[in-house]
Motif scaffolding. Structure first.
Motif, PDB file in Angstrom:
ATOM      1  N   ASP A 139       0.903  -1.116   0.103  1.00 31.64           N
ATOM      2  CA  ASP A 139      -0.145   0.009   0.051  1.00 31.64           C
ATOM      3  C   ASP A 139       0.906   1.190  -0.152  1.00 31.64           C
ATOM      4  OD1 ASP A 139      -2.533  -1.455   0.271  1.00 31.64           O
ATOM      5  OD2 ASP A 139      -1.994  -1.667   2.316  1.00 31.64           O
ATOM      6  N   LEU A 140       2.119   1.042  -0.381  1.00 32.15           N
ATOM      7  CA  LEU A 140       2.875   2.419  -0.251  1.00 32.15           C
ATOM      8  C   LEU A 140       3.341   2.820  -1.639  1.00 32.15           C
ATOM      9  CD1 LEU A 140       5.562   1.156   2.260  1.00 32.15           C
ATOM     10  CD2 LEU A 140       3.889   2.790   2.760  1.00 32.15           C
ATOM     11  N   PRO A 141       3.188   4.058  -2.116  1.00 35.47           N
ATOM     12  CA  PRO A 141       3.714   4.620  -3.154  1.00 35.47           C
ATOM     13  C   PRO A 141       5.056   4.459  -3.542  1.00 35.47           C
ATOM     14  CG  PRO A 141       3.102   6.288  -1.913  1.00 35.47           C
ATOM     15  CD  PRO A 141       2.766   5.000  -1.187  1.00 35.47           C
ATOM     16  N   PRO A 142       5.503   4.106  -4.909  1.00 35.99           N
ATOM     17  CA  PRO A 142       6.832   4.128  -5.083  1.00 35.99           C
ATOM     18  C   PRO A 142       7.558   5.090  -4.903  1.00 35.99           C
ATOM     19  CG  PRO A 142       5.652   3.926  -7.343  1.00 35.99           C
ATOM     20  CD  PRO A 142       4.565   4.026  -6.031  1.00 35.99           C
ATOM     21  N   ARG A 143       8.766   5.162  -4.474  1.00 34.73           N
ATOM     22  CA  ARG A 143       9.545   6.431  -4.270  1.00 34.73           C
ATOM     23  C   ARG A 143      11.188   6.121  -4.747  1.00 34.73           C
ATOM     24  NH1 ARG A 143      11.329   8.898   0.785  1.00 34.73           N
ATOM     25  NH2 ARG A 143      11.141   6.758   1.813  1.00 34.73           N
ATOM     26  N   PRO A 144      11.631   6.939  -5.509  1.00 32.67           N
ATOM     27  CA  PRO A 144      13.011   6.690  -6.024  1.00 32.67           C
ATOM     28  C   PRO A 144      14.268   6.440  -4.916  1.00 32.67           C
ATOM     29  CG  PRO A 144      12.588   8.861  -6.075  1.00 32.67           C
ATOM     30  CD  PRO A 144      11.283   8.356  -5.506  1.00 32.67           C
ATOM     31  N   LEU A 145      15.260   5.636  -5.180  1.00 24.66           N
ATOM     32  CA  LEU A 145      16.147   5.440  -4.501  1.00 24.66           C
ATOM     33  C   LEU A 145      17.300   6.895  -4.413  1.00 24.66           C
ATOM     34  CD1 LEU A 145      17.504   1.656  -5.184  1.00 24.66           C
ATOM     35  CD2 LEU A 145      16.584   2.801  -3.033  1.00 24.66           C
ATOM     36  N   PRO A 146      17.781   7.082  -3.379  1.00 23.03           N
ATOM     37  CA  PRO A 146      18.636   8.317  -3.423  1.00 23.03           C
ATOM     38  C   PRO A 146      20.279   7.829  -4.021  1.00 23.03           C
ATOM     39  CG  PRO A 146      18.755   7.161  -1.335  1.00 23.03           C
ATOM     40  CD  PRO A 146      17.768   6.523  -2.103  1.00 23.03           C
ATOM     41  N   MET A 147      20.126   7.940  -5.395  1.00 30.01           N
ATOM     42  CA  MET A 147      21.510   7.499  -5.922  1.00 30.01           C
ATOM     43  C   MET A 147      21.560   8.263  -7.249  1.00 30.01           C
ATOM     44  SD  MET A 147      19.908   3.933  -7.806  1.00 30.01           S
ATOM     45  CE  MET A 147      18.564   4.210  -9.138  1.00 30.01           C
ATOM     46  N   ILE A 148      22.829   8.333  -7.782  1.00 31.64           N
ATOM     47  CA  ILE A 148      23.194   8.671  -9.041  1.00 31.64           C
ATOM     48  C   ILE A 148      22.293   8.449 -10.152  1.00 31.64           C
ATOM     49  CG2 ILE A 148      25.460   9.341  -8.353  1.00 31.64           C
ATOM     50  CD1 ILE A 148      26.459   7.075 -10.028  1.00 31.64           C
ATOM     51  N   LYS A 149      22.269   9.286 -11.269  1.00 30.69           N
ATOM     52  CA  LYS A 149      21.506   8.758 -12.332  1.00 30.69           C
ATOM     53  C   LYS A 149      22.160   8.922 -13.776  1.00 30.69           C
ATOM     54  CE  LYS A 149      17.474   8.218  -9.776  1.00 30.69           C
ATOM     55  NZ  LYS A 149      16.691   7.218  -9.605  1.00 30.69           N
ATOM     56  N   PRO A 150      22.960   8.170 -13.974  1.00 34.47           N
ATOM     57  CA  PRO A 150      23.766   8.182 -15.155  1.00 34.47           C
ATOM     58  C   PRO A 150      22.758   7.911 -16.386  1.00 34.47           C
ATOM     59  CG  PRO A 150      24.376   6.323 -13.980  1.00 34.47           C
ATOM     60  CD  PRO A 150      23.557   6.823 -13.159  1.00 34.47           C
ATOM     61  N   ASP A 151      23.351   8.650 -17.646  1.00 39.46           N
ATOM     62  CA  ASP A 151      22.392   8.272 -18.636  1.00 39.46           C
ATOM     63  C   ASP A 151      22.534   6.894 -19.160  1.00 39.46           C
ATOM     64  OD1 ASP A 151      21.708  10.811 -18.961  1.00 39.46           O
ATOM     65  OD2 ASP A 151      23.496  11.505 -20.106  1.00 39.46           O
ATOM     66  N   ALA A 152      23.573   6.208 -18.776  1.00 36.16           N
ATOM     67  CA  ALA A 152      23.592   4.770 -19.379  1.00 36.16           C
ATOM     68  C   ALA A 152      24.481   3.796 -18.398  1.00 36.16           C
ATOM     69  CB  ALA A 152      24.116   4.528 -20.881  1.00 36.16           C
ATOM     70  N   PRO A 153      24.491   2.681 -17.954  1.00 37.45           N
ATOM     71  CA  PRO A 153      25.340   1.878 -17.136  1.00 37.45           C
ATOM     72  C   PRO A 153      26.899   2.373 -17.884  1.00 37.45           C
ATOM     73  CG  PRO A 153      23.503   0.601 -17.688  1.00 37.45           C
ATOM     74  CD  PRO A 153      23.517   1.870 -18.567  1.00 37.45           C
ATOM     75  N   PRO A 154      28.075   2.317 -17.158  1.00 34.18           N
ATOM     76  CA  PRO A 154      29.096   2.583 -17.319  1.00 34.18           C
ATOM     77  C   PRO A 154      29.731   1.216 -18.091  1.00 34.18           C
ATOM     78  CG  PRO A 154      29.205   1.942 -15.030  1.00 34.18           C
ATOM     79  CD  PRO A 154      27.764   1.980 -15.595  1.00 34.18           C
ATOM     80  N   VAL A 155      30.676   1.445 -19.290  1.00 34.30           N
ATOM     81  CA  VAL A 155      31.289   0.075 -20.063  1.00 34.30           C
ATOM     82  C   VAL A 155      32.676   0.550 -20.075  1.00 34.30           C
ATOM     83  CG1 VAL A 155      29.184  -0.207 -21.188  1.00 34.30           C
ATOM     84  CG2 VAL A 155      30.570   1.602 -22.196  1.00 34.30           C
ATOM     85  N   VAL A 156      33.549  -0.434 -20.421  1.00 36.01           N
ATOM     86  CA  VAL A 156      34.676  -0.239 -20.764  1.00 36.01           C
ATOM     87  C   VAL A 156      35.248  -0.020 -22.178  1.00 36.01           C
ATOM     88  CG1 VAL A 156      37.211  -1.566 -20.535  1.00 36.01           C
ATOM     89  CG2 VAL A 156      35.134  -1.967 -18.844  1.00 36.01           C
ATOM     90  N   SER A 157      35.837   1.176 -22.282  1.00 35.26           N
ATOM     91  CA  SER A 157      36.166   1.468 -23.669  1.00 35.26           C
ATOM     92  C   SER A 157      37.110   0.641 -24.431  1.00 35.26           C
ATOM     93  CB  SER A 157      36.535   2.840 -23.902  1.00 35.26           C
ATOM     94  OG  SER A 157      35.750   3.991 -23.039  1.00 35.26           O
ATOM     95  N   GLU A 158      36.940   0.810 -25.748  1.00 32.32           N
ATOM     96  CA  GLU A 158      37.893  -0.249 -26.488  1.00 32.32           C
ATOM     97  C   GLU A 158      39.316   0.398 -26.382  1.00 32.32           C
ATOM     98  OE1 GLU A 158      36.870  -0.901 -30.659  1.00 32.32           O
ATOM     99  OE2 GLU A 158      34.777  -1.696 -30.121  1.00 32.32           O
ATOM    100  N   GLY A 159      40.118  -0.463 -26.441  1.00 28.73           N
ATOM    101  CA  GLY A 159      41.900  -0.118 -26.300  1.00 28.73           C
ATOM    102  C   GLY A 159      41.937   0.324 -24.800  1.00 28.73           C
ATOM    103  N   THR A 160      41.028   0.176 -23.990  1.00 36.37           N
ATOM    104  CA  THR A 160      41.380   0.611 -22.596  1.00 36.37           C
ATOM    105  C   THR A 160      42.009  -0.608 -21.848  1.00 36.37           C
ATOM    106  OG1 THR A 160      39.573   1.850 -22.162  1.00 36.37           O
ATOM    107  CG2 THR A 160      40.266   1.028 -20.342  1.00 36.37           C
TER     108      THR A 160
END
Length: 727
Positions: free
Chosen positions: A670-691
């Motif tokens: 019976d609780l309305p959803p609330r967002p977590l207190p976290m960062i909101k990057p545009d996309a999950p981080p990935v490893v760049s090629e050649g790294t």
């Protein structure tokens, strides 16, 4: 000339009847007696017959004299005993509450009673203010001639002996024939006080109260007659109604009525009165919270006795039979046994376990959340686990400030004094410990998108030799971000990160978050080689949710004594000092959210709100964990065997994750959803090629990571500033 000398005497008539002459001893004739027949000559018995007869007559005279003497002595002793007990007996108001300890009544966060501990006494009741039907039920069940005898009922004793012998028992075994007055004598004077500290159980206490030795019966009889001498019948019944033990720690009918039915003894109906009176026979066996069906069967016998003795009409008895007594919601639920035991063990002993006062404790406990956790655990074991499995599980739910809302210490939930796996079991944490490794790194300047190599590593451990950790999947993924390493619970990156930031820093962060057990000194620290309790671990995760401050799990909100308005103790929250920066906490929560979305915790993901968490599985799967949180609540789940038997086919991302999910779905219904207190990057981080490269700890820019200096308000930042350590 006068002739005086020759004057004749006057004429007098003769007496008609002459007086008989008195008989003298000489003239008295002896009375005649009828002659007695001569006695026949006594025949002399032969000495062989005469001697035994004389001996018998002598013995009879001796026995008679001794019996008479003994009877007189017994009467004197009985009188002396009655006088002694009568003179030394305390007044009525001192006899109604004979408890050795006080009681603890536990209230939930809404002020509703959910548990009782200690020796419960509901307050003084009298024959005048108790329900009439309850008084009649007690008399009909325990002593129908109560108002007619003098404390002891010879007829009742004779009847009990006859029944015992007919059933093949000893004359004093089984039915005792005790009157209510004699039972009151047991309660007032003769029983051993109940003292759990001595190891005595309630069942043993009952057995002692019902001891049926001859000497105990004699003492009861004397004291009973003294009670009859000192008090009226109604006063004796008042003592009995207040002191009788009725199971589940309830002493007296007021406490029992409140305990089982949530109402005072003045308001119980016929069915409830019959249940209470029926419990007198064997309080532990017939306590309605132990087995309501068995308790009701006994109550039907009480109703029958009341009808036979005229206390109920046939119609009233039939109505009572058709309306069985029902437990109150709190008594029926029997919720929070593990939580209540935890409160009793962690509170001040002189106000909990050893209290001589009646104490009320308002707690953080939430009965709805407790029910949700219990239902979730039962559902998973019924639908996902083999019926033959002996595996155990535990659940803790709390708010982000450490307020414990629910606690399940094992599969059996309606228990008291049971082993609590949520607070007592020290178990290896496995990968559930890894968030503290990442917390230390993030606080020291690492980022959620920093990368690290998942490749073989060997560490030489002094005294143990080389150690080469492996991943659960026994493969290597090369360069990965910290987010991916945590999401997939990779072991090698966790060990490398721990070695990079320093094991001591990791131990400091974990300890500051509330893990108080001894933490491993070697590199296996990063993989959860240390032991902890579920309560500690859940509290540590609450510290992550609240932005990086330490948390002390707590349950006590207010403690006061019965009759007092001002509390003796109060507590408002469990948040302590800051451990990591809010920025580090926000990144870590995001990384743990990815665990739920695409990592090892996907089976715990919630359908309607953000959640974050971490799985944990120890060596040989002896322990499986899932801990996580939403914006509203933190929950921890542990699963395993008490004897450390390995779980078959179960990891933290399996059944524990499903228990967690089922719990949190019900908790947030019976609780309305609330967002977590976290960062909101545009996309999950990935490893760049050649790294990457074999010579360093590369970052996304392809070079060696030189993380920014930690924020000065973090624990590690302060330590490094004081010690002058450069990044």
């Amino acid at each position: 000339m006068a002739k005086n000398g020759s004057r004749r005497p006057p004429l007098v008539a003769d007496k008609r009847y002459a007086r008989p002459a008195r008989k003298t001893a000489e003239t008295r004739k002896p009375k005649r007696r009828s002659p007695r027949p001569p006695k026949p000559p006594r025949r002399r018995r032969h000495w062989l017959i005469a001697l035994p007869l004389a001996l018998v007559r002598w013995m009879w005279r001796v026995v008679f004299k001794l019996s008479l003497t003994a009877a007189v002595a017994a009467a004197l002793l009985l009188g002396a005993g009655i006088l002694y007990y009568t003179a030394s007996m305390p007044p009525l108001d001192k006899l109604v509450d004979g408890r050795a300890r006080g009681s603890v009544t536990l209230l939930d966060r809404n002020g509703e009673v959910f548990a009782w501990r200690g020796e419960q006494f509901g307050g003084l009741i009298t024959v005048e203010n108790v329900s009439e039907v309850l008084k009649n039920a007690v008399v009909a069940t325990e002593d129908k001639r109560f108002y007619r005898h003098f404390g002891v009922s010879p007829r009742g004793i004779a009847g009990a002996i006859r029944i015992n012998l007919s059933e093949g028992r000893g004359p004093l075994s089984g039915h005792g024939g005790s009157t209510i007055t004699q039972q009151t004598a047991k309660l007032v004077c003769l029983g051993v006080p109940y003292d759990p500290a001595s190891g005595m159980t309630e069942a043993e206490y009952e057995a002692d109260c019902r001891e049926s030795s001859l000497w105990r019966k004699v003492k009861e009889a004397v004291y009973a007659m003294a009670l009859e001498t000192r008090f009226s019948k109604d006063e004796i019944l008042t003592i009995y109604l207040n002191r009788a033990f009725l199971g589940s720690g309830a002493y007296g009918f007021e406490a029992a009525s409140q305990r089982y039915f949530g109402k005072p003894a003045s308001e119980v109906d016929t069915s409830e009165a019959a249940v209470l009176a029926g419990a007198l026979t064997a309080p532990t066996r017939y306590a309605p919270t132990n087995d309501l069906d068995r308790s009701w069967e006994r109550a039907l016998t009480v109703i029958k006795l009341m009808e036979e003795q005229g206390y109920l009409t046939a119609a009233e008895a039939e109505r009572a039979r058709n309306a069985p007594a029902e437990l109150s919601e709190a008594a029926e639920a029997r919720a929070g046994g593990y939580f209540a035991d935890w409160m009793m063990n962690t509170g001040p002993s002189f106000l909990t376990r050893d209290t001589t006062e009646d104490v009320f404790i308002r707690t953080t406990f939430d009965q709805k959340i407790q029910k949700a956790a219990e239902e979730a655990l039962a559902w998973v074991f019924e639908n996902k686990v083999s019926p033959e499995s002996k595996a155990q599980a535990a659940i803790v739910v709390m708010s982000s400030d450490g307020a414990v809302r629910a606690m399940v210490g094992g599969r059996k939930t309606q228990v008291t004094g049971a082993f609590n796996r949520a607070t007592m079991a020290m178990r290896q944490t496995g990968s559930a410990f890894k968030p503290f490794v990442y917390a230390a790194a993030l606080d020291l300047g690492w980022r959620y998108d920093s990368i690290i190599e998942d490749a073989p590593i060997t560490i030489d451990i002094p005294g143990s030799g080389p150690w080469s950790p492996t991943n659960y999947t026994n493969d290597f993924r090369g360069w990965v971000t910290l987010t991916d390493a945590l999401a997939n619970s990779l072991n090698i990156p966790a060990v490398k990160l721990s070695e990079a930031v320093g094991r001591e820093n990791v131990r400091t962060v974990a300890g500051m978050f509330g893990i108080e057990s001894d933490l491993a000194l070697g590199p296996a620290l990063a993989l959860g080689a240390s032991e902890s309790t579920l309560l500690e671990m859940t509290g540590a995760y609450a510290g992550i949710l609240n932005g990086g401050s330490s948390v002390t799990p707590y349950g006590l909100v207010e403690l006061r004594l019965l009759g007092d308005d001002a509390p003796l103790m109060e507590q408002e929250g469990g948040i302590g000092e800051r451990v990591i920066t809010p920025a580090a906490a926000e990144q870590l929560i995001y990384m743990m959210h990815q665990v739920m979305l695409r990592g090892s915790g996907q089976r715990a993901n919630l359908p309607d709100r953000e959640a974050a968490g971490k799985t944990g599985t120890t060596t040989a799967a002896r322990d499986a964990w899932f801990l996580g949180f939403t914006a509203d609540y933190v929950a921890g789940v542990w699963m395993g065997y008490d004897d450390n038997t390995p779980l078959k086919g179960t990891t933290g991302g399996g059944l524990p994750a499903e228990i967690w999910r089922e719990t949190m779905v019900r908790v947030h219904k019976d609780l309305p959803p609330r967002p977590l207190p976290m960062i909101k990057p545009d996309a999950p981080p990935v490893v760049s090629e050649g790294t990457g490269g074999p010579n360093g700890w590369p970052g996304n820019d392809g070079g060696r990571v030189r993380s920014p200096a930690p924020a000065p308000d973090s624990l590690l930042g302060v330590l490094r500033t004081i010690l002058g350590i450069d990044n």
